[in-house]
Design a protein around this motif. Structure first.
Motif, PDB file in Angstrom:
ATOM      1  N   SER A 134       0.769  -1.300   0.075  1.00 40.45           N
ATOM      2  CA  SER A 134      -0.008   0.071   0.074  1.00 40.45           C
ATOM      3  C   SER A 134       0.719   1.363  -0.006  1.00 40.45           C
ATOM      4  O   SER A 134       1.529   1.515   0.989  1.00 40.45           O
ATOM      5  CB  SER A 134      -0.970   0.008   1.156  1.00 40.45           C
ATOM      6  OG  SER A 134      -1.749  -1.011   1.320  1.00 40.45           O
TER       7      SER A 134
ATOM      8  N   GLU B  47       0.270  -0.215  12.709  1.00 38.12           N
ATOM      9  CA  GLU B  47      -1.071  -0.656  12.209  1.00 38.12           C
ATOM     10  C   GLU B  47      -1.942  -1.212  13.224  1.00 38.12           C
ATOM     11  O   GLU B  47      -3.174  -1.291  12.946  1.00 38.12           O
ATOM     12  CB  GLU B  47      -1.100  -1.482  10.778  1.00 38.12           C
ATOM     13  CG  GLU B  47      -0.261  -0.858   9.564  1.00 38.12           C
ATOM     14  CD  GLU B  47      -0.067  -1.947   8.420  1.00 38.12           C
ATOM     15  OE1 GLU B  47      -0.872  -2.901   9.084  1.00 38.12           O
ATOM     16  OE2 GLU B  47       0.341  -1.566   7.598  1.00 38.12           O
TER      17      GLU B  47
ATOM     18  N   ARG C  81     -11.007  -0.859   7.335  1.00 37.44           N
ATOM     19  CA  ARG C  81     -10.709  -1.937   6.262  1.00 37.44           C
ATOM     20  C   ARG C  81     -12.187  -1.812   5.468  1.00 37.44           C
ATOM     21  O   ARG C  81     -11.933  -2.111   4.019  1.00 37.44           O
ATOM     22  CB  ARG C  81     -10.603  -3.116   6.834  1.00 37.44           C
ATOM     23  CG  ARG C  81      -9.369  -3.717   6.995  1.00 37.44           C
ATOM     24  CD  ARG C  81      -9.120  -5.060   7.401  1.00 37.44           C
ATOM     25  NE  ARG C  81      -9.727  -5.404   8.660  1.00 37.44           N
ATOM     26  CZ  ARG C  81      -9.277  -5.145   9.869  1.00 37.44           C
ATOM     27  NH1 ARG C  81      -7.972  -4.866  10.077  1.00 37.44           N
ATOM     28  NH2 ARG C  81      -9.780  -5.724  10.846  1.00 37.44           N
TER      29      ARG C  81
ATOM     30  N   GLY D  10     -10.091  -0.701  13.552  1.00 38.13           N
ATOM     31  CA  GLY D  10      -9.397  -1.292  12.296  1.00 38.13           C
ATOM     32  C   GLY D  10     -10.320  -2.145  11.348  1.00 38.13           C
ATOM     33  O   GLY D  10     -10.256  -1.947  10.011  1.00 38.13           O
ATOM     34  N   ASP D  11     -11.659  -2.604  11.539  1.00 40.80           N
ATOM     35  CA  ASP D  11     -12.491  -3.039  11.170  1.00 40.80           C
ATOM     36  C   ASP D  11     -13.121  -2.143  10.234  1.00 40.80           C
ATOM     37  O   ASP D  11     -13.525  -2.239   8.981  1.00 40.80           O
ATOM     38  CB  ASP D  11     -13.543  -3.994  11.557  1.00 40.80           C
ATOM     39  CG  ASP D  11     -12.837  -5.240  12.461  1.00 40.80           C
ATOM     40  OD1 ASP D  11     -11.743  -5.662  11.916  1.00 40.80           O
ATOM     41  OD2 ASP D  11     -13.411  -5.448  13.422  1.00 40.80           O
TER      42      ASP D  11
ATOM     43  N   LYS E  12      -7.851  -1.901  -0.366  1.00 44.21           N
ATOM     44  CA  LYS E  12      -6.778  -2.384   0.694  1.00 44.21           C
ATOM     45  C   LYS E  12      -6.471  -1.140   1.715  1.00 44.21           C
ATOM     46  O   LYS E  12      -5.290  -1.027   2.152  1.00 44.21           O
ATOM     47  CB  LYS E  12      -5.692  -3.263   0.357  1.00 44.21           C
ATOM     48  CG  LYS E  12      -5.712  -4.139  -0.389  1.00 44.21           C
ATOM     49  CD  LYS E  12      -4.507  -4.909  -0.885  1.00 44.21           C
ATOM     50  CE  LYS E  12      -4.689  -6.226  -1.637  1.00 44.21           C
ATOM     51  NZ  LYS E  12      -3.291  -6.679  -1.961  1.00 44.21           N
ATOM     52  N   THR E  13      -7.501  -0.586   2.330  1.00 42.99           N
ATOM     53  CA  THR E  13      -7.301   0.497   3.271  1.00 42.99           C
ATOM     54  C   THR E  13      -6.822  -0.022   4.622  1.00 42.99           C
ATOM     55  O   THR E  13      -7.609  -1.008   5.216  1.00 42.99           O
ATOM     56  CB  THR E  13      -8.776   1.231   3.324  1.00 42.99           C
ATOM     57  OG1 THR E  13      -9.775   0.600   3.930  1.00 42.99           O
ATOM     58  CG2 THR E  13      -9.153   2.093   2.077  1.00 42.99           C
ATOM     59  N   LYS E  14      -5.999   0.630   5.226  1.00 43.62           N
ATOM     60  CA  LYS E  14      -5.598   0.298   6.510  1.00 43.62           C
ATOM     61  C   LYS E  14      -5.400   1.595   7.346  1.00 43.62           C
ATOM     62  O   LYS E  14      -4.790   2.402   6.736  1.00 43.62           O
ATOM     63  CB  LYS E  14      -4.206  -0.576   6.515  1.00 43.62           C
ATOM     64  CG  LYS E  14      -4.348  -1.879   5.960  1.00 43.62           C
ATOM     65  CD  LYS E  14      -2.898  -2.529   5.891  1.00 43.62           C
ATOM     66  CE  LYS E  14      -3.130  -3.720   5.096  1.00 43.62           C
ATOM     67  NZ  LYS E  14      -1.647  -4.084   5.060  1.00 43.62           N
TER      68      LYS E  14
ATOM     69  N   TYR F 153      -4.456   6.926   6.835  1.00 45.26           N
ATOM     70  CA  TYR F 153      -4.992   5.541   5.959  1.00 45.26           C
ATOM     71  C   TYR F 153      -3.879   5.421   4.965  1.00 45.26           C
ATOM     72  O   TYR F 153      -3.557   6.514   4.136  1.00 45.26           O
ATOM     73  CB  TYR F 153      -6.366   5.953   5.807  1.00 45.26           C
ATOM     74  CG  TYR F 153      -7.176   6.124   6.714  1.00 45.26           C
ATOM     75  CD1 TYR F 153      -7.890   5.090   7.269  1.00 45.26           C
ATOM     76  CD2 TYR F 153      -7.646   7.471   7.246  1.00 45.26           C
ATOM     77  CE1 TYR F 153      -9.037   5.168   8.254  1.00 45.26           C
ATOM     78  CE2 TYR F 153      -8.700   7.576   8.001  1.00 45.26           C
ATOM     79  CZ  TYR F 153      -9.149   6.608   8.695  1.00 45.26           C
ATOM     80  OH  TYR F 153     -10.205   6.575   9.806  1.00 45.26           O
TER      81      TYR F 153
ATOM     82  N   VAL G 256      -3.444   3.652  10.014  1.00 42.31           N
ATOM     83  CA  VAL G 256      -1.995   3.482  10.356  1.00 42.31           C
ATOM     84  C   VAL G 256      -1.701   4.672  11.499  1.00 42.31           C
ATOM     85  O   VAL G 256      -2.320   5.762  11.434  1.00 42.31           O
ATOM     86  CB  VAL G 256      -0.973   3.590   9.320  1.00 42.31           C
ATOM     87  CG1 VAL G 256      -1.234   2.249   8.191  1.00 42.31           C
ATOM     88  CG2 VAL G 256      -1.099   5.086   8.510  1.00 42.31           C
TER      89      VAL G 256
END
Length: 340
Positions: free
Chosen positions: A247, A302, A318, A314-315, A291-293, A332, A295
């Motif tokens: 990412s 993460e 995503r 976190g959910d 694929k978002t995360k 993100y 951070v």
């Protein structure tokens, strides 16, 4: 635009300052609701040794020598003038905004595009240090005088707002007040101007969008109180060298806190606020977000627990949803792919 130039008469043959006042004409624009002041400062040469140049605004606002200035553009701090300390101790930093308000809620704000010092030495006064030239050390850590002055253009945007709520006794409150939504817009317009880039020659492959008169990188406007702090993109040469599952793009967002007691002008031009989640998957025009995360702000962590968030955060990230409270900053990481 209407503009007036002023050249003050001073004791020196060449005045160290000149300034202009501008009023912009434009329907439903931020500029038409603010007064722009630009000061051309030339505190150069030994004639101005040990001189300080200030601009002082005198109003009828009964602020009791209390005013507010920002901390790095993030939050406001309450400032007060004290007789028991010397004058220089009553000057406070002003990175981008200072305002004072009276007991009736009337608020006088000065937005700046550079960090300066500000004080309110008398009731209804707001003065800002434009420049100074010192031949001696002031004992504040520099270890030498300030004699490397340069020609400066200092730009302010000045606004006057009225409280539209029933809040009373505003001056006596010990809590710091916040800018209005309109004030945030004025500051953003001043500190984040639109830059135009013109190619010297026609490129071989046209990079112009399908419609030559418009370009919209976003699919829809962001909420008025959501500010893009940074959008990190990879270097062009390294873009194709990295694995596709990495990412590479990072978006850092800040949700501003604003005072709803001063919202009439700001809300008239505002379509939506960040009370509802913003979805990253639908943010960009012509680009798919993958694929978002979530951070940490330094992009090293993460794990929601390490970042101080609940596990459900976190959910939510995503799923591409941005849920922020006022005064929060979130980062993100995601991938971008052109939509077919």
């Amino acid at each position: 635009m209407q503009e007036v130039f002023s050249y003050p008469k001073t004791a020196w043959e060449k005045a160290p300052i000149s300034h202009s006042t501008r009023l912009y004409n434009g329907e439903n624009t931020i500029q038409e609701l603010a007064v722009e002041k630009e000061y051309h400062v030339e505190l150069l040469g030994p004639d101005f040794d040990d001189r300080e140049l200030i601009v002082r605004y005198k109003t009828d606002i009964d602020n009791k020598r209390i005013f507010y200035s920002d901390l790095n553009g993030f939050q406001m701090s309450r400032r007060e003038t004290y007789d028991k300390i010397p004058l220089q101790g009553n000057y406070y930093p002003m990175p981008s905004l200072a305002f004072m308000q009276g007991s009736n809620g009337q608020r006088f704000s000065v937005h700046s595009r550079q960090s300066l010092g500000v004080a309110s030495l008398k009731d209804g006064w707001l003065e800002i240090m434009l420049d100074r030239r010192l031949i001696r050390d002031d004992g504040r850590g520099l270890g030498q005088g300030v004699t490397d002055n340069r020609v400066m253009n200092v730009v302010f945007h000045i606004t006057l707002e009225a409280n539209i709520s029933s809040i009373s006794n505003l001056v006596s409150s010990s809590l710091p007040f916040q800018p209005s939504l309109f004030s945030h817009s004025v500051g953003a317009h001043l500190n984040y101007p639109l830059h135009a880039f013109i190619a010297k020659k026609q490129p071989e492959v046209s990079a112009q969008p399908a419609s030559p008169k418009s370009f919209s990188p976003l699919a829809a406007s962001l909420p008025c109180d959501l500010h893009v702090v940074n959008f990190k993109v990879p270097k062009p040469l390294k873009f194709l060298q990295q694995p596709p599952e990495d990412s590479r793009f990072v978006l850092i967002l800040h949700r501003r806190h604003w005072d709803p007691s001063y919202c009439r002008k700001g809300r008239s031009q505002c379509k939506n606020l960040a009370n509802d989640p913003v979805n990253l998957f639908n943010m960009f025009n012509g680009l798919a977000v993958l694929k978002t995360k979530a951070v940490s702000l330094n992009l090293l962590h993460e794990d929601p627990e390490v970042m101080g968030y609940m596990e459900q955060f976190g959910d939510i990230a995503r799923e591409g949803n941005v849920v922020m409270s006022p005064m929060e900053i979130q980062a993100y990481r995601f991938e971008l792919r052109p939509t077919q």
